[in-house]
Design a protein around this motif. Structure first.
Motif, PDB file in Angstrom:
ATOM      1  N   LEU A 186       0.812  -1.213   0.000  1.00 45.49           N
ATOM      2  CA  LEU A 186       0.000   0.000   0.000  1.00 45.49           C
ATOM      3  C   LEU A 186       0.848   1.266   0.000  1.00 45.49           C
ATOM      4  CD1 LEU A 186      -2.764  -0.988   2.605  1.00 45.49           C
ATOM      5  CD2 LEU A 186      -2.805  -1.236   0.117  1.00 45.49           C
ATOM      6  N   GLY A 187       2.149   1.117  -0.133  1.00 40.54           N
ATOM      7  CA  GLY A 187       3.048   2.254  -0.008  1.00 40.54           C
ATOM      8  C   GLY A 187       2.824   3.337  -1.041  1.00 40.54           C
ATOM      9  N   GLY A 188       2.906   4.579  -0.586  1.00 41.75           N
ATOM     10  CA  GLY A 188       2.814   5.715  -1.486  1.00 41.75           C
ATOM     11  C   GLY A 188       3.980   6.662  -1.358  1.00 41.75           C
ATOM     12  N   VAL A 189       5.014   6.224  -0.644  1.00 44.03           N
ATOM     13  CA  VAL A 189       6.225   7.021  -0.441  1.00 44.03           C
ATOM     14  C   VAL A 189       7.378   6.336  -1.165  1.00 44.03           C
ATOM     15  CG1 VAL A 189       7.864   7.915   1.252  1.00 44.03           C
ATOM     16  CG2 VAL A 189       5.410   7.848   1.795  1.00 44.03           C
ATOM     17  N   THR A 190       8.113   7.080  -1.961  1.00 42.42           N
ATOM     18  CA  THR A 190       9.241   6.513  -2.704  1.00 42.42           C
ATOM     19  C   THR A 190      10.530   6.684  -1.917  1.00 42.42           C
ATOM     20  OG1 THR A 190       8.188   7.002  -4.825  1.00 42.42           O
ATOM     21  CG2 THR A 190      10.561   6.615  -4.846  1.00 42.42           C
ATOM     22  N   VAL A 191      11.252   5.584  -1.746  1.00 40.01           N
ATOM     23  CA  VAL A 191      12.536   5.621  -1.052  1.00 40.01           C
ATOM     24  C   VAL A 191      13.592   4.964  -1.935  1.00 40.01           C
ATOM     25  CG1 VAL A 191      11.430   5.510   1.211  1.00 40.01           C
ATOM     26  CG2 VAL A 191      12.200   3.408   0.116  1.00 40.01           C
ATOM     27  N   SER A 192      14.841   5.311  -1.708  1.00 38.61           N
ATOM     28  CA  SER A 192      15.970   4.724  -2.434  1.00 38.61           C
ATOM     29  C   SER A 192      16.753   3.831  -1.493  1.00 38.61           C
ATOM     30  CB  SER A 192      16.872   5.831  -2.986  1.00 38.61           C
ATOM     31  OG  SER A 192      17.987   5.263  -3.661  1.00 38.61           O
ATOM     32  N   LEU A 193      16.971   2.588  -1.939  1.00 35.03           N
ATOM     33  CA  LEU A 193      17.693   1.622  -1.120  1.00 35.03           C
ATOM     34  C   LEU A 193      18.763   0.930  -1.951  1.00 35.03           C
ATOM     35  CD1 LEU A 193      14.730  -0.167   0.729  1.00 35.03           C
ATOM     36  CD2 LEU A 193      16.338   1.473   1.725  1.00 35.03           C
ATOM     37  N   PRO A 194      19.864   0.507  -1.309  1.00 35.87           N
ATOM     38  CA  PRO A 194      20.870  -0.281  -2.031  1.00 35.87           C
ATOM     39  C   PRO A 194      20.290  -1.611  -2.458  1.00 35.87           C
ATOM     40  CG  PRO A 194      21.341  -0.257   0.317  1.00 35.87           C
ATOM     41  CD  PRO A 194      20.232   0.724   0.104  1.00 35.87           C
ATOM     42  N   ALA A 246      18.063   1.531  -5.950  1.00 33.66           N
ATOM     43  CA  ALA A 246      16.822   1.538  -6.732  1.00 33.66           C
ATOM     44  C   ALA A 246      15.718   2.119  -5.861  1.00 33.66           C
ATOM     45  CB  ALA A 246      16.454   0.128  -7.192  1.00 33.66           C
ATOM     46  N   GLU A 247      14.618   2.491  -6.493  1.00 39.28           N
ATOM     47  CA  GLU A 247      13.506   3.081  -5.764  1.00 39.28           C
ATOM     48  C   GLU A 247      12.486   2.011  -5.372  1.00 39.28           C
ATOM     49  OE1 GLU A 247      11.945   6.203  -8.223  1.00 39.28           O
ATOM     50  OE2 GLU A 247      13.482   7.637  -7.564  1.00 39.28           O
ATOM     51  N   PHE A 248      11.940   2.166  -4.176  1.00 36.79           N
ATOM     52  CA  PHE A 248      10.955   1.243  -3.634  1.00 36.79           C
ATOM     53  C   PHE A 248       9.797   2.048  -3.060  1.00 36.79           C
ATOM     54  CE2 PHE A 248      14.977  -0.971  -3.508  1.00 36.79           C
ATOM     55  CZ  PHE A 248      14.679  -2.284  -3.833  1.00 36.79           C
ATOM     56  N   ALA A 249       8.629   1.411  -2.984  1.00 37.21           N
ATOM     57  CA  ALA A 249       7.440   2.051  -2.419  1.00 37.21           C
ATOM     58  C   ALA A 249       7.271   1.635  -0.965  1.00 37.21           C
ATOM     59  CB  ALA A 249       6.200   1.668  -3.218  1.00 37.21           C
ATOM     60  N   GLU A 250       7.179   2.632  -0.089  1.00 30.04           N
ATOM     61  CA  GLU A 250       6.911   2.387   1.322  1.00 30.04           C
ATOM     62  C   GLU A 250       5.735   3.256   1.752  1.00 30.04           C
ATOM     63  OE1 GLU A 250      10.592   2.751   3.499  1.00 30.04           O
ATOM     64  OE2 GLU A 250      11.531   1.109   2.363  1.00 30.04           O
ATOM     65  N   SER A 251       5.382   3.217   3.014  1.00 30.89           N
ATOM     66  CA  SER A 251       4.177   3.893   3.490  1.00 30.89           C
ATOM     67  C   SER A 251       4.530   5.089   4.373  1.00 30.89           C
ATOM     68  CB  SER A 251       3.308   2.915   4.288  1.00 30.89           C
ATOM     69  OG  SER A 251       2.848   1.874   3.463  1.00 30.89           O
ATOM     70  N   GLY A 278      20.114   9.423  13.875  1.00 27.77           N
ATOM     71  CA  GLY A 278      20.134   9.765  12.458  1.00 27.77           C
ATOM     72  C   GLY A 278      19.606   8.690  11.536  1.00 27.77           C
ATOM     73  N   ARG A 279      18.951   7.663  12.086  1.00 29.52           N
ATOM     74  CA  ARG A 279      18.444   6.592  11.240  1.00 29.52           C
ATOM     75  C   ARG A 279      17.080   6.965  10.654  1.00 29.52           C
ATOM     76  NH1 ARG A 279      21.017   3.384  15.293  1.00 29.52           N
ATOM     77  NH2 ARG A 279      19.087   3.046  16.465  1.00 29.52           N
ATOM     78  N   VAL A 280      16.836   6.518   9.438  1.00 31.55           N
ATOM     79  CA  VAL A 280      15.575   6.772   8.749  1.00 31.55           C
ATOM     80  C   VAL A 280      14.577   5.683   9.130  1.00 31.55           C
ATOM     81  CG1 VAL A 280      14.440   6.941   6.502  1.00 31.55           C
ATOM     82  CG2 VAL A 280      16.718   7.931   6.839  1.00 31.55           C
ATOM     83  N   ILE A 281      13.350   6.081   9.430  1.00 33.96           N
ATOM     84  CA  ILE A 281      12.306   5.113   9.775  1.00 33.96           C
ATOM     85  C   ILE A 281      11.603   4.666   8.493  1.00 33.96           C
ATOM     86  CG2 ILE A 281      10.293   4.647  11.190  1.00 33.96           C
ATOM     87  CD1 ILE A 281      12.835   5.416  12.755  1.00 33.96           C
ATOM     88  N   HIS A 282      11.547   3.367   8.287  1.00 39.72           N
ATOM     89  CA  HIS A 282      10.878   2.783   7.122  1.00 39.72           C
ATOM     90  C   HIS A 282       9.578   2.136   7.586  1.00 39.72           C
ATOM     91  CE1 HIS A 282      14.481   3.128   4.466  1.00 39.72           C
ATOM     92  NE2 HIS A 282      15.121   3.011   5.626  1.00 39.72           N
ATOM     93  N   ASP A 283       8.459   2.588   7.014  1.00 42.30           N
ATOM     94  CA  ASP A 283       7.144   2.036   7.331  1.00 42.30           C
ATOM     95  C   ASP A 283       6.601   1.260   6.145  1.00 42.30           C
ATOM     96  OD1 ASP A 283       5.258   2.910   9.867  1.00 42.30           O
ATOM     97  OD2 ASP A 283       6.987   4.241   9.645  1.00 42.30           O
ATOM     98  N   PHE A 284       5.925   0.145   6.433  1.00 43.87           N
ATOM     99  CA  PHE A 284       5.338  -0.696   5.388  1.00 43.87           C
ATOM    100  C   PHE A 284       3.912  -1.042   5.779  1.00 43.87           C
ATOM    101  CE2 PHE A 284       9.817  -1.535   5.936  1.00 43.87           C
ATOM    102  CZ  PHE A 284      10.341  -1.536   4.646  1.00 43.87           C
TER     103      PHE A 284
END
Length: 312
Positions: A251-259, A277-282, A301-307
């Protein structure tokens, strides 16, 4: 067997001294060495040794001795009858009792109603599930937590608020879902699971295909599995497990870049130079309170990733 028990005790001692990841190394190496020893001294063939030391399921935790301080012990004594479900096969065991089914009848008997059930895997100190239960009295909440201090602290918080819609099960989460009726659960939450940072321990991460299949089976139509992590490599792991499944919709609508490659403890700084590459997260799940654990991650300084993955 005696050798296996000794290895487990050594692993628990190691965990107290240097942490669960090192204890996992000790336990795995110990079982392999014990099986090999039987072959070397001529008591068994390699096949017989495998029967003595059969393959065990890979766990996402190492059982550590949970010492309760006086405050938590008082909370346990005061509230365990009210909040802790009787689902274990034996005292001290983290396995489900044989033949037990988690179904609507069980929910009615445990909560006194058939309200929607929300299950949190890995409750930690209980801050989130207790806040959610207090904010949503129209839902039933179940906290799955294996460590005694976390269970006791969750009881303490729930007892202070006199919550009637929260229960706790001190069991291995995959076993719980195996025993759960199809379509019984409204949502599953897995917030900030143990990242198991060493590459050889990635197999211990709780988000795996086998668990995803069980969770999908137990979710009601349109039910959601919500996941959050502050570890970039774990975010990649979640995408690898979940994004190609046909039984869940991202259901992700946020684009993030991950290795695109995994890193582990010791070489995590190499991730920035790897192909991305880009991935969809929430967006951040509004139903998750900002716990002390999450605050520490943000401060570091860590980024929170929601799914959010919806069962289809």
């Amino acid at each position: 067997m005696g050798g296996e028990s000794g290895v487990a005790n050594a692993a628990n001692s190691k965990a107290d001294a240097t942490g669960a990841n090192d204890a996992a190394d000790v336990a795995e190496a110990g079982l392999d060495d014990a099986a090999g020893a039987l072959v070397r001294i001529g008591l068994t063939t390699s096949g017989e040794a495998a029967q003595h030391f059969p393959a065990r399921p890979v766990l996402s935790f190492v059982r550590r001795s949970g010492r309760l301080d006086d405050r938590l012990q008082r909370a346990w004594d005061a509230y365990h009858d009210r909040y802790l479900l009787d689902v274990n096969k034996a005292p001290g065991s983290l396995s489900m009792r044989a033949g037990l089914r988690i179904d609507e009848e069980f929910v009615r008997g445990s909560w006194g109603n058939a309200h929607p059930l929300i299950v949190e895997i890995g409750t930690g100190q209980g801050e989130n599930v207790v806040a959610a239960a207090q904010a949503s009295p129209e839902a039933n909440f179940l906290a799955l937590e294996v460590y005694d201090p976390g269970v006791a602290h969750t009881m303490l918080l729930a007892g202070k608020r006199d919550l009637g819609n929260l229960r706790i099960a001190q069991v291995n989460a995959p076993e719980f879902f195996e025993a759960t009726e199809d379509g019984l659960v409204g949502e599953v939450w897995t917030f900030f699971p143990d990242p198991w940072p060493k590459m050889r321990h990635h197999k211990r991460r709780i988000v795996q295909d086998e668990l995803a299949a069980q969770i999908h089976r137990t979710l009601a139509a349109g039910g959601v599995w919500r996941i959050a992590t502050d570890i970039e490599d774990y975010a990649l792991h979640v995408h690898e497990v979940m994004d190609d499944r046909t039984d869940f919709e991202n259901l992700g609508g946020v684009t993030v870049s991950l290795p695109l490659e995994h890193v582990g403890k010791g070489n995590a700084d190499e991730a920035v130079s790897l192909p991305h590459a880009e991935f969809a997260e929430s967006p951040r799940f509004e139903g998750r309170v900002l716990t002390n654990f999450e605050k520490k991650g943000i401060t570091a300084g860590r980024v929170i990733h929601d799914f959010a993955y919806r069962a289809v």
